[in-house]
Design a protein around this motif. Structure first.
Motif, PDB file in Angstrom:
ATOM      1  N   ARG A  64       0.836  -1.201   0.000  1.00  0.00           N
ATOM      2  CA  ARG A  64       0.000   0.000   0.000  1.00  0.00           C
ATOM      3  C   ARG A  64       0.873   1.254   0.000  1.00  0.00           C
ATOM      4  O   ARG A  64       0.558   2.248  -0.662  1.00  0.00           O
ATOM      5  CB  ARG A  64      -0.886  -0.023   1.258  1.00  0.00           C
ATOM      6  CG  ARG A  64      -1.941   1.060   1.332  1.00  0.00           C
ATOM      7  CD  ARG A  64      -3.163   0.721   0.500  1.00  0.00           C
ATOM      8  NE  ARG A  64      -4.227   1.702   0.711  1.00  0.00           N
ATOM      9  CZ  ARG A  64      -5.193   1.574   1.615  1.00  0.00           C
ATOM     10  NH1 ARG A  64      -5.221   0.507   2.400  1.00  0.00           N
ATOM     11  NH2 ARG A  64      -6.118   2.488   1.712  1.00  0.00           N
ATOM     12  N   LEU A 101       2.054   1.947  -3.521  1.00  0.00           N
ATOM     13  CA  LEU A 101       0.998   2.524  -4.356  1.00  0.00           C
ATOM     14  C   LEU A 101       0.831   4.018  -4.069  1.00  0.00           C
ATOM     15  O   LEU A 101       0.663   4.828  -4.984  1.00  0.00           O
ATOM     16  CB  LEU A 101      -0.323   1.794  -4.099  1.00  0.00           C
ATOM     17  CG  LEU A 101      -0.426   0.363  -4.615  1.00  0.00           C
ATOM     18  CD1 LEU A 101      -1.703  -0.298  -4.100  1.00  0.00           C
ATOM     19  CD2 LEU A 101      -0.402   0.342  -6.139  1.00  0.00           C
ATOM     20  N   ASN A 104      -5.550   4.570  -3.709  1.00  0.00           N
ATOM     21  CA  ASN A 104      -4.168   4.184  -3.416  1.00  0.00           C
ATOM     22  C   ASN A 104      -3.584   4.861  -2.177  1.00  0.00           C
ATOM     23  O   ASN A 104      -2.434   4.606  -1.821  1.00  0.00           O
ATOM     24  CB  ASN A 104      -3.274   4.494  -4.621  1.00  0.00           C
ATOM     25  CG  ASN A 104      -3.603   3.623  -5.811  1.00  0.00           C
ATOM     26  OD1 ASN A 104      -4.014   2.478  -5.662  1.00  0.00           O
ATOM     27  ND2 ASN A 104      -3.445   4.166  -7.007  1.00  0.00           N
TER      28      ASN A 104
END
Length: 346
Positions: free
Chosen positions: A81, A84, A291
């Motif tokens: 994560r 991203l 994101n």
């Protein structure tokens, strides 16, 4: 006036919204001295900080104090994560010749036993919570000292949950509200009820008081909220314009300006939905970005960008409710006095 506010010692059934990063106890003291309920936001505070702030508050006024906490779950770093999120921000790092190397920010603090110890020692009139409730053990310890428990609901379902779990009142936060939306059972904050509709629905099913919040900034808004079923009002953005608020010169210039500015609900600054002014980051990557890192980790990656563009609004959160243009800058005492007549049933 509802007996809850009378019992708390408030002459005006108005709570100054706790606004982490935008105020300290100076604002809370001024509001309490004027007869309403002053709030200290604790998301950025250590237990020692809270003790000092509360001691100063209680030395300056006998008015009621609300101490407020975020109740978010502890978030672990997720490399995937994080990658991203950095991919969304890399263009800005490149433009500013920055290296995406930053410490993991500890903001905001989760409520822990050390902080509960301080709350129990301070014995504020209210302990209020955002993003749900802390553990039942924490709630029961605080309530045992005589402090009232209040929390934010953004849906009827959340309001019923809070009532069932021991709250003395519920803050019904409509979608017009500035700052973080108090969602916790349903995380979609982009398709929510306006304040007056939410107040009407929540007050119809609860046996405890409903406090209206979101887009209320003048006597007309207060009267409408009371007519919809609210026992009192919580107000934040109007107090951002007080002389006691600690907002940045940039934030104040926008709030005091005549330029037409749009607000929107966005997650790109913290990882949780919050309402603020639209700026470059929101326009570039969208107000709700899939994101973004989970709350509150998203804040860390933005820190170098904010530092490198200090004085610019491009990468900073500028929270404000929808009716941000209402009212002029003046002392918080005068704001409370201006609003108080709206609560008079006569």
């Amino acid at each position: 006036m509802h007996s809850l506010f009378h019992d708390l010692g408030a002459r005006v059934p108005l709570i100054q919204s706790p606004m982490a990063g935008a105020q300290d106890e100076d604002l809370a003291i001024a509001v309490a001295q004027a007869g309403a309920i002053g709030s200290i936001p604790c998301a950025n505070l250590t237990p020692q900080d809270l003790q000092q702030s509360a001691t100063r508050f209680q030395g300056a006024t006998t008015g009621p104090l609300n101490v407020n906490f975020f109740c978010h779950p502890v978030t672990r770093r997720d490399p995937q994560r994080e990658a991203l999120w950095l991919n969304e921000l890399n263009r800005y790092y490149d433009d500013l010749s920055l290296t995406p190397d930053y410490p993991t920010n500890a903001y905001p603090r989760a409520l822990d036993s050390d902080m509960v110890d301080v709350v129990c020692a301070v014995k504020p009139a209210i302990a209020s919570f955002h993003f749900g409730l802390p553990t039942a053990a924490f709630v029961n310890r605080i309530r045992a000292t005589g402090t009232k428990i209040i929390a934010t609901a953004t849906t009827v379902q959340e309001a019923l949950f809070l009532q069932d779990n021991g709250c003395d009142a519920v803050i019904a936060q409509g979608q017009e509200a500035g700052g973080h939306q108090g969602v916790f059972l349903q995380m979609d904050a982009t398709n929510r009820l306006p304040t007056l509709d939410l107040v009407a629905q929540i007050s119809a099913v609860l046996s405890i008081p409903t406090i209206a919040a979101g887009g209320i900034s003048d006597q007309t808004g207060i009267k409408a909220a009371l007519a919809a079923g609210a026992s009192g009002v919580q107000m934040g953005t109007r107090f951002l314009k007080s002389t006691e608020s600690k907002i940045t010169p940039l934030h104040r210039s926008i709030l005091e300006g005549s330029e037409q500015r749009e607000t929107t609900i966005t997650n790109v600054f913290t990882g949780r939905p919050a309402r603020g002014f639209v700026n470059k980051l929101i326009r570039d990557i969208g107000p709700m970005n899939a994101n973004v890192q989970a709350f509150p980790l998203a804040i860390s990656a933005l820190s170098p960008l904010k530092s490198a563009t200090e004085g610019s609004e491009d990468f900073v959160s500028l929270w404000a409710g929808q009716n941000w243009q209402t009212g002029e800058t003046k002392p918080a005492r005068d704001i409370v006095h201006d609003l108080a007549p709206a609560f008079d049933p006569n």
